[in-house]
Design a protein around this motif. Structure first.
Motif, short mmCIF file in Angstrom:
data_model
loop_
_atom_site.label_atom_id
_atom_site.label_comp_id
_atom_site.label_asym_id
_atom_site.label_seq_id
_atom_site.Cartn_x
_atom_site.Cartn_y
_atom_site.Cartn_z
N ASP A 3 0.89 -1.38 0.05
CA ASP A 3 -0.15 -0.13 -0.19
C ASP A 3 1.02 1.23 -0.12
OD1 ASP A 3 -2.31 -1.42 0.10
OD2 ASP A 3 -2.94 -1.11 2.16
N VAL A 4 2.05 1.28 0.19
CA VAL A 4 3.02 2.27 0.10
C VAL A 4 2.99 2.63 -1.44
CG1 VAL A 4 5.30 3.10 0.33
CG2 VAL A 4 4.30 1.56 2.27
N THR A 5 2.72 3.99 -1.77
CA THR A 5 2.72 4.50 -2.92
C THR A 5 3.72 4.38 -3.75
OG1 THR A 5 3.50 6.88 -2.44
CG2 THR A 5 1.14 6.35 -2.21
N TYR A 6 5.16 4.15 -3.18
CA TYR A 6 6.26 4.06 -4.31
C TYR A 6 6.82 2.61 -3.94
CZ TYR A 6 8.09 5.36 0.44
OH TYR A 6 8.40 5.29 1.64
N TRP A 7 5.78 1.64 -3.41
CA TRP A 7 6.47 0.34 -3.22
C TRP A 7 7.09 -0.43 -4.79
CZ3 TRP A 7 8.43 -2.69 -0.04
CH2 TRP A 7 8.47 -4.12 0.06
N SER A 8 6.21 -0.58 -5.73
CA SER A 8 6.75 -0.99 -6.94
C SER A 8 8.01 -0.72 -7.13
CB SER A 8 5.75 -0.78 -8.12
OG SER A 8 5.57 0.69 -8.33
N GLU A 9 8.30 0.83 -7.04
CA GLU A 9 9.72 1.37 -7.41
C GLU A 9 10.93 0.84 -6.74
OE1 GLU A 9 11.88 5.49 -8.81
OE2 GLU A 9 10.13 5.66 -7.74
N LEU A 10 10.48 0.87 -5.45
CA LEU A 10 11.40 0.29 -4.30
C LEU A 10 11.89 -1.00 -4.72
CD1 LEU A 10 12.91 1.09 -1.86
CD2 LEU A 10 11.07 0.29 -0.43
N GLU A 11 11.00 -1.82 -5.12
CA GLU A 11 11.16 -3.20 -5.30
C GLU A 11 12.30 -3.07 -6.49
OE1 GLU A 11 8.14 -6.68 -4.03
OE2 GLU A 11 7.11 -5.31 -5.67
N ARG A 12 11.93 -2.44 -7.46
CA ARG A 12 12.87 -2.21 -8.47
C ARG A 12 14.32 -1.89 -8.17
NH1 ARG A 12 8.43 -0.01 -10.90
NH2 ARG A 12 9.27 2.05 -11.14
N ILE A 13 14.34 -0.86 -7.24
CA ILE A 13 15.47 -0.52 -6.80
C ILE A 13 16.26 -1.63 -5.90
CG2 ILE A 13 16.72 0.93 -5.08
CD1 ILE A 13 14.52 2.83 -5.75
N PHE A 14 15.49 -2.50 -5.18
CA PHE A 14 16.25 -3.54 -4.55
C PHE A 14 16.64 -4.59 -5.37
CE2 PHE A 14 13.36 -2.88 -0.42
CZ PHE A 14 14.52 -2.28 0.19
N ASP A 15 16.07 -4.83 -6.69
CA ASP A 15 16.76 -5.83 -7.64
C ASP A 15 18.00 -5.20 -8.39
OD1 ASP A 15 14.77 -7.59 -7.07
OD2 ASP A 15 13.28 -6.88 -8.51
N TRP A 16 17.76 -3.67 -8.43
CA TRP A 16 18.80 -3.03 -9.10
C TRP A 16 20.17 -3.14 -8.35
CZ3 TRP A 16 20.66 1.49 -6.78
CH2 TRP A 16 21.62 2.17 -7.70
N THR A 17 20.04 -3.05 -7.10
CA THR A 17 21.32 -3.12 -6.10
C THR A 17 21.88 -4.51 -6.42
OG1 THR A 17 20.07 -4.00 -4.15
CG2 THR A 17 20.23 -1.70 -4.26
#
Length: 320
Positions: free
Chosen positions: A117-131
């Motif tokens: 439900d966090v508005t930026y969750w999908s982008e944060l998931e992409r960031i974790f994968d990017w790391t």
């Protein structure tokens, strides 16, 4: 070596007044070395204060550190001026093709929300994968740590009956860890959260290891070698007054919160608090930076290009 941060960043004057060596950008380029690149994804509401906290710890290293401030691409911070964001922050979408020796994901004031439900969750998931392809060493803090272990391992978080709030004694569970060199037998760390993760939910096959724990506050620090990550569930980076600021803010907003435990002398909010964790914060960050330095590829372009043994010394960042 000093830390390299933007010339006009408000943290600069604070750090210089504290005796932290800060390098001007024009001077950094004269040194014939490659600085370690550390990205800070700052999700905390008070951006300037958080920048200072992490710059203080990164700047204590003998290495030259270049700190890059990063924000979510589409999320608009409500508690920081637009001028500050535009002047000092880069959208993650604008740095995603770059490589970093280290990357820090901070906490965020969204821990009572389901992750999705966090508005930026999908982008944060992409960031974790990017790391995993563009970052050599990841450190996550508080809600950022809860989000990381949920993303990588599906671990849940649990709501607490009341806010875990104060400075709690912790103990070391693995004295052989390179991240805990120099730590005392027990030590205090600030805690401020409404939720927790539990040791029982750590997947047995994950290779994760709990490094710090508290009888009262639970799991504190997890080593996650599979993702070259440290997950810190508390706020070891906090200033002396951070918990006091939160306490008076919550009281002013009529939030039911107890006086932070083991924080104000005599539990009296009218008495300035004492900092019992500063030295261990510097130890943890110094050890983390040293581990990155010992194992990161010499050429920053090689970060993520091939498997790296996170626990084995490699080519150090050095003169080119």
């Amino acid at each position: 070596m000093p830390i390299k941060i933007p010339n006009n960043l408000p943290a600069r004057s604070i750090l210089e007044a504290e005796g932290v060596s800060v390098m001007l950008e024009k001077d950094a380029v004269r040194q014939d070395i490659r600085p370690m690149r550390i990205g800070l994804l700052n999700l905390m509401p008070n951006k300037a204060k958080t920048e200072t906290q992490f710059a203080r710890l990164l700047g204590a290293s003998p290495l030259q550190i270049e700190m890059t401030l990063v924000k979510m691409t589409e999320h608009v911070p409500r508690n920081t001026s637009a001028d500050h964001i535009v002047s000092f922050y880069r959208n993650w979408e604008d740095v995603r093709d770059e490589k970093f020796d280290g990357f820090i994901v901070t906490g965020a004031p969204v821990e009572t929300l389901p992750f999705e439900d966090v508005t930026y969750w999908s982008e944060l998931e992409r960031i974790f994968d990017w790391t995993q392809t563009n970052v050599h060493g990841l450190m996550t803090i508080c809600w950022g740590a809860q989000a990381a272990v949920h993303h990588f391992y599906g671990m849940p978080k649990y709501a607490l009956d009341k806010k875990m709030f104060g400075v709690y004694r912790h103990r070391i569970l693995d004295r052989t860890s390179p991240y805990l060199r120099g730590f005392s037998d027990d030590f205090a760390i600030p805690v401020s959260r409404w939720t927790e993760v539990r040791r029982a939910d750590i997947p047995s096959e994950s290779g994760m290891k709990v490094l710090m724990e508290s009888d009262e506050a639970g799991v504190c620090l997890i080593d996650d070698p599979a993702h070259r990550a440290l997950h810190m569930f508390n706020h070891i980076e906090y200033d002396s007054n951070s918990l006091a600021d939160e306490y008076f803010r919550d009281r002013g907003s009529n939030v039911a919160v107890d006086v932070p435990k083991n924080y104000f002398p005599g539990d009296n909010p009218d008495v300035p608090p004492l900092n019992h964790w500063r030295s261990h914060a510097h130890l943890l960050f110094g050890n983390w930076i040293n581990q990155i330095y010992q194992t990161t590829p010499f050429d920053v372009r090689d970060i993520g290009a091939k498997a790296t043994d996170w626990n084995a010394p490699g080519r150090a960042v050095a003169a080119e």
